[in-house]
Design a protein around this motif. Structure first.
Motif, PDB file in Angstrom:
ATOM      1  N   ARG A 356     117.092  95.757  42.733  1.00 39.20           N
ATOM      2  CA  ARG A 356     118.435  96.262  42.421  1.00 39.20           C
ATOM      3  C   ARG A 356     119.432  95.186  42.009  1.00 39.20           C
ATOM      4  O   ARG A 356     120.529  95.512  41.556  1.00 39.20           O
ATOM      5  CB  ARG A 356     118.988  96.999  43.655  1.00 39.20           C
ATOM      6  CG  ARG A 356     118.208  98.266  43.975  1.00 39.20           C
ATOM      7  CD  ARG A 356     118.560  98.797  45.360  1.00 39.20           C
ATOM      8  NE  ARG A 356     119.982  98.940  45.532  1.00 39.20           N
ATOM      9  CZ  ARG A 356     120.620  98.876  46.707  1.00 39.20           C
ATOM     10  NH1 ARG A 356     119.943  98.673  47.823  1.00 39.20           N
ATOM     11  NH2 ARG A 356     121.921  99.002  46.771  1.00 39.20           N
ATOM     12  N   SER A 357     119.086  93.910  42.181  1.00 38.33           N
ATOM     13  CA  SER A 357     120.137  92.908  41.967  1.00 38.33           C
ATOM     14  C   SER A 357     120.298  92.542  40.498  1.00 38.33           C
ATOM     15  O   SER A 357     119.337  92.524  39.728  1.00 38.33           O
ATOM     16  CB  SER A 357     119.921  91.674  42.836  1.00 38.33           C
ATOM     17  OG  SER A 357     118.724  91.058  42.501  1.00 38.33           O
ATOM     18  N   LEU A 358     121.520  92.279  40.158  1.00 37.46           N
ATOM     19  CA  LEU A 358     121.918  92.074  38.772  1.00 37.46           C
ATOM     20  C   LEU A 358     122.947  90.941  38.739  1.00 37.46           C
ATOM     21  O   LEU A 358     123.984  91.022  39.401  1.00 37.46           O
ATOM     22  CB  LEU A 358     122.577  93.379  38.288  1.00 37.46           C
ATOM     23  CG  LEU A 358     123.059  93.432  36.855  1.00 37.46           C
ATOM     24  CD1 LEU A 358     121.862  93.427  35.907  1.00 37.46           C
ATOM     25  CD2 LEU A 358     123.874  94.705  36.637  1.00 37.46           C
ATOM     26  N   ALA A 359     122.626  89.885  37.980  1.00 37.00           N
ATOM     27  CA  ALA A 359     123.580  88.775  37.855  1.00 37.00           C
ATOM     28  C   ALA A 359     124.529  89.061  36.708  1.00 37.00           C
ATOM     29  O   ALA A 359     124.104  89.446  35.612  1.00 37.00           O
ATOM     30  CB  ALA A 359     122.826  87.467  37.611  1.00 37.00           C
ATOM     31  N   LEU A 360     125.812  88.872  36.965  1.00 42.22           N
ATOM     32  CA  LEU A 360     126.853  89.095  35.941  1.00 42.22           C
ATOM     33  C   LEU A 360     127.282  87.740  35.371  1.00 42.22           C
ATOM     34  O   LEU A 360     127.063  86.703  36.006  1.00 42.22           O
ATOM     35  CB  LEU A 360     128.059  89.785  36.591  1.00 42.22           C
ATOM     36  CG  LEU A 360     127.778  91.135  37.249  1.00 42.22           C
ATOM     37  CD1 LEU A 360     129.052  91.686  37.887  1.00 42.22           C
ATOM     38  CD2 LEU A 360     127.215  92.129  36.224  1.00 42.22           C
ATOM     39  N   PRO A 361     127.941  87.746  34.208  1.00 43.55           N
ATOM     40  CA  PRO A 361     128.447  86.475  33.673  1.00 43.55           C
ATOM     41  C   PRO A 361     129.310  85.775  34.729  1.00 43.55           C
ATOM     42  O   PRO A 361     130.119  86.422  35.399  1.00 43.55           O
ATOM     43  CB  PRO A 361     129.304  86.920  32.482  1.00 43.55           C
ATOM     44  CG  PRO A 361     128.690  88.205  32.048  1.00 43.55           C
ATOM     45  CD  PRO A 361     128.238  88.880  33.331  1.00 43.55           C
ATOM     46  N   PHE A 362     129.089  84.463  34.859  1.00 45.16           N
ATOM     47  CA  PHE A 362     129.799  83.756  35.928  1.00 45.16           C
ATOM     48  C   PHE A 362     129.885  82.272  35.612  1.00 45.16           C
ATOM     49  O   PHE A 362     128.888  81.564  35.611  1.00 45.16           O
ATOM     50  CB  PHE A 362     129.053  83.965  37.256  1.00 45.16           C
ATOM     51  CG  PHE A 362     129.817  83.475  38.455  1.00 45.16           C
ATOM     52  CD1 PHE A 362     131.004  84.082  38.829  1.00 45.16           C
ATOM     53  CD2 PHE A 362     129.355  82.417  39.210  1.00 45.16           C
ATOM     54  CE1 PHE A 362     131.726  83.634  39.931  1.00 45.16           C
ATOM     55  CE2 PHE A 362     130.058  81.960  40.319  1.00 45.16           C
ATOM     56  CZ  PHE A 362     131.245  82.572  40.670  1.00 45.16           C
ATOM     57  N   PHE A 363     131.102  81.810  35.310  1.00 44.45           N
ATOM     58  CA  PHE A 363     131.307  80.377  35.053  1.00 44.45           C
ATOM     59  C   PHE A 363     132.778  80.059  35.310  1.00 44.45           C
ATOM     60  O   PHE A 363     133.632  80.961  35.326  1.00 44.45           O
ATOM     61  CB  PHE A 363     130.864  80.007  33.624  1.00 44.45           C
ATOM     62  CG  PHE A 363     131.342  80.937  32.537  1.00 44.45           C
ATOM     63  CD1 PHE A 363     132.503  80.686  31.850  1.00 44.45           C
ATOM     64  CD2 PHE A 363     130.613  82.081  32.213  1.00 44.45           C
ATOM     65  CE1 PHE A 363     132.944  81.540  30.848  1.00 44.45           C
ATOM     66  CE2 PHE A 363     131.046  82.950  31.218  1.00 44.45           C
ATOM     67  CZ  PHE A 363     132.210  82.676  30.529  1.00 44.45           C
ATOM     68  N   PRO A 364     133.082  78.775  35.557  1.00 39.86           N
ATOM     69  CA  PRO A 364     134.423  78.436  36.070  1.00 39.86           C
ATOM     70  C   PRO A 364     135.582  78.861  35.180  1.00 39.86           C
ATOM     71  O   PRO A 364     136.638  79.222  35.670  1.00 39.86           O
ATOM     72  CB  PRO A 364     134.386  76.907  36.194  1.00 39.86           C
ATOM     73  CG  PRO A 364     132.964  76.516  36.173  1.00 39.86           C
ATOM     74  CD  PRO A 364     132.203  77.601  35.490  1.00 39.86           C
ATOM     75  N   ARG A 365     135.388  78.786  33.866  1.00 33.46           N
ATOM     76  CA  ARG A 365     136.522  79.092  32.994  1.00 33.46           C
ATOM     77  C   ARG A 365     136.541  80.516  32.485  1.00 33.46           C
ATOM     78  O   ARG A 365     137.120  80.792  31.428  1.00 33.46           O
ATOM     79  CB  ARG A 365     136.506  78.149  31.805  1.00 33.46           C
ATOM     80  CG  ARG A 365     137.257  76.900  32.119  1.00 33.46           C
ATOM     81  CD  ARG A 365     137.350  76.059  30.905  1.00 33.46           C
ATOM     82  NE  ARG A 365     137.353  74.679  31.333  1.00 33.46           N
ATOM     83  CZ  ARG A 365     138.221  73.796  30.910  1.00 33.46           C
ATOM     84  NH1 ARG A 365     139.119  74.139  30.019  1.00 33.46           N
ATOM     85  NH2 ARG A 365     138.181  72.566  31.353  1.00 33.46           N
ATOM     86  N   MET A 366     135.918  81.428  33.211  1.00 36.91           N
ATOM     87  CA  MET A 366     135.972  82.828  32.764  1.00 36.91           C
ATOM     88  C   MET A 366     137.423  83.279  32.768  1.00 36.91           C
ATOM     89  O   MET A 366     138.149  83.064  33.745  1.00 36.91           O
ATOM     90  CB  MET A 366     135.174  83.723  33.724  1.00 36.91           C
ATOM     91  CG  MET A 366     133.802  84.045  33.224  1.00 36.91           C
ATOM     92  SD  MET A 366     133.006  85.275  34.255  1.00 36.91           S
ATOM     93  CE  MET A 366     133.224  86.737  33.240  1.00 36.91           C
ATOM     94  N   THR A 367     137.835  83.910  31.679  1.00 33.30           N
ATOM     95  CA  THR A 367     139.229  84.352  31.602  1.00 33.30           C
ATOM     96  C   THR A 367     139.372  85.706  32.294  1.00 33.30           C
ATOM     97  O   THR A 367     138.374  86.426  32.500  1.00 33.30           O
ATOM     98  CB  THR A 367     139.666  84.507  30.136  1.00 33.30           C
ATOM     99  OG1 THR A 367     138.841  85.527  29.550  1.00 33.30           O
ATOM    100  CG2 THR A 367     139.507  83.209  29.365  1.00 33.30           C
TER     101      THR A 367
END
Ligand SMILES: Cc1ncc(COP(=O)(O)O)c(C=O)c1O
Length: 388
Positions: A356-367
């Motif tokens: 069931r796990s799903l990684a979403l976009p994730f980085f320090p400068r996400m607006t």
């Protein structure tokens, strides 16, 4: 197919300081085993609050050296998590040791300490906890278990630089062997790279020899007094690492900001952090408990049970949002099934989470706009408006 306008899963933070330090190495002509490597090891050690660190070519190399250092091999069982990146178990197979998988805690997704205790037997040589997704493993419990049975501990902290355990101790700084990794999606990156925290000066020298083909520091280039490997980190990588360590606290704070924004917005559409709602529903990463502090590596959610995760991923991709089924269970990979005879159903929590796990976009400068776009896209892909 992804396009350049997609919101990516991860994005390294490389700036002028990285350029400056890498250029210095290029111009110095000292490309490997130079002063910049030593400086990176020192500066990472200072940041972590330990005496010394030994940098190597990858997190996997660090784990392999750790396994050898502990003498784990044929006939030794090592208690570890099936819900991890494959390297944390592969490093045992490299030395013919046997991973003794036990199920994970449904809230933290780390080794369940009670299951770990139940798995310790005559053949157990050690414990290899993983701080998965940057959340600290139950180190106080696992370390006292190890002490009680005189087991070695190798901590895979590859996803958790800056995390703090239940005793308030920085992950990797407890005194047992611990590893970090610096692939491009990690909190701190050197492109490729890893590092191991040794238990004292003697062990640091042994590890430096092992990463360098078994040469002792005072030996000639072609003398080798032990079996070693080429697990050297270049000085370019180390230069990147120095720049990343200089801004490590800012990078981690920026990741925490993005995570908090996700948790708030996904909470508004029916998500609940693990441990605060229905574990069969739309589950968000758990909040910090007691003294434990997560170092945010990825932001993974669990889609509600019986949802078609592949359809959600495809729907998000149509909207230009990258996502990934993350992580598959190690014991169900073909190699492990064949070699160790695993089927399905042995570790129900890990298997449920993996499905069931799903990684979403994730980085320090996400607006904020990008975070909004992901949350809105996910709400629509999940049909969240039907839940109320
Ligand atoms: C938990 C864990 N262990 C080990 C590794 C291996 O690190 P590397 O890819 O640098 O070999 C990683 C990196 O992805 C990881 O996430």
């Amino acid at each position: 197919m992804s396009t350049p306008d997609d919101i990516p899963l991860a994005k390294p933070e490389i700036g002028e300081r990285e350029e400056e330090l890498v250029l210095e190495v290029l111009r110095s002509g000292r490309l490997s085993l130079g002063p910049v490597l030593e400086r990176f090891e020192r500066e990472f050690a200072e940041w972590l609050g330990v005496e010394d660190t030994v940098a190597v070519s990858s997190g996997t190399a660090a784990l392999h050296l750790g396994v050898r250092q502990l003498g784990w091999g044929e006939g030794d069982e090592v208690v570890t998590s099936p819900f991890s990146f494959v390297a944390s178990a592969n490093c045992l197979l490299y030395e013919n040791a046997t991973p003794r998988f036990v199920d994970v805690d449904p809230v933290t997704l780390n080794l369940d300490p009670e299951a770990a205790a139940a798995a310790v037997g005559a053949g157990t040589a050690g414990i290899l906890p993983v701080d998965i997704f940057g959340y600290p493993a139950a180190l106080p419990e696992l370390c006292s278990l190890a002490e009680k049975h005189r087991l070695g501990v190798l901590e895979d902290a590859c996803e958790a630089p800056g995390a703090v355990d239940g005793d308030g101790v920085e992950v990797g700084a407890r005194g047992h062997l611990a590893t970090f990794a610096f692939y491009a999606n990690k909190q701190l990156t050197t492109g490729e790279g890893g590092l191991i925290v040794p238990r004292g000066a003697g062990e640091a020298a042994e590890l430096r020899s092992a990463r360098n083909q078994g040469r002792a520091i005072d030996m000639d280039w072609l003398d080798h007094d032990r079996l070693g490997f080429n697990y050297r980190m270049t000085d370019f990588q180390a230069a990147l690492g120095i720049a990343q360590v200089e801004k490590a606290d800012d990078l981690l704070a920026a990741r925490s900001r993005v995570a908090a924004a996700y948790t708030e917005r996904l909470g508004a559409i029916g998500g609940a952090p693990a441990g605060e709602g229905d574990l069969d529903g739309f589950v968000l990463p758990c909040a910090d408990r007691g003294s434990e502090r997560r170092s945010w590596f990825v932001y993974t959610v669990r889609v509600p049970k019986d949802y078609d995760r592949a359809a959600v991923i495809a729907d998000l991709a149509q909207r230009g949002i990258q996502s990934k089924a993350y992580l598959p269970c190690i014991h169900l990979m073909p190699h492990y099934r064949e070699r160790l005879g695993f089927g399905g159903g042995e570790f129900p929590v890990a298997e449920d989470v993996a499905e069931r796990s799903l990684a979403l976009p994730f980085f320090p400068r996400m607006t904020d706009d990008q975070i909004d776009a992901v949350c809105e896209g996910l709400a629509e892909a999940l049909g969240a408006s039907d839940w109320t």
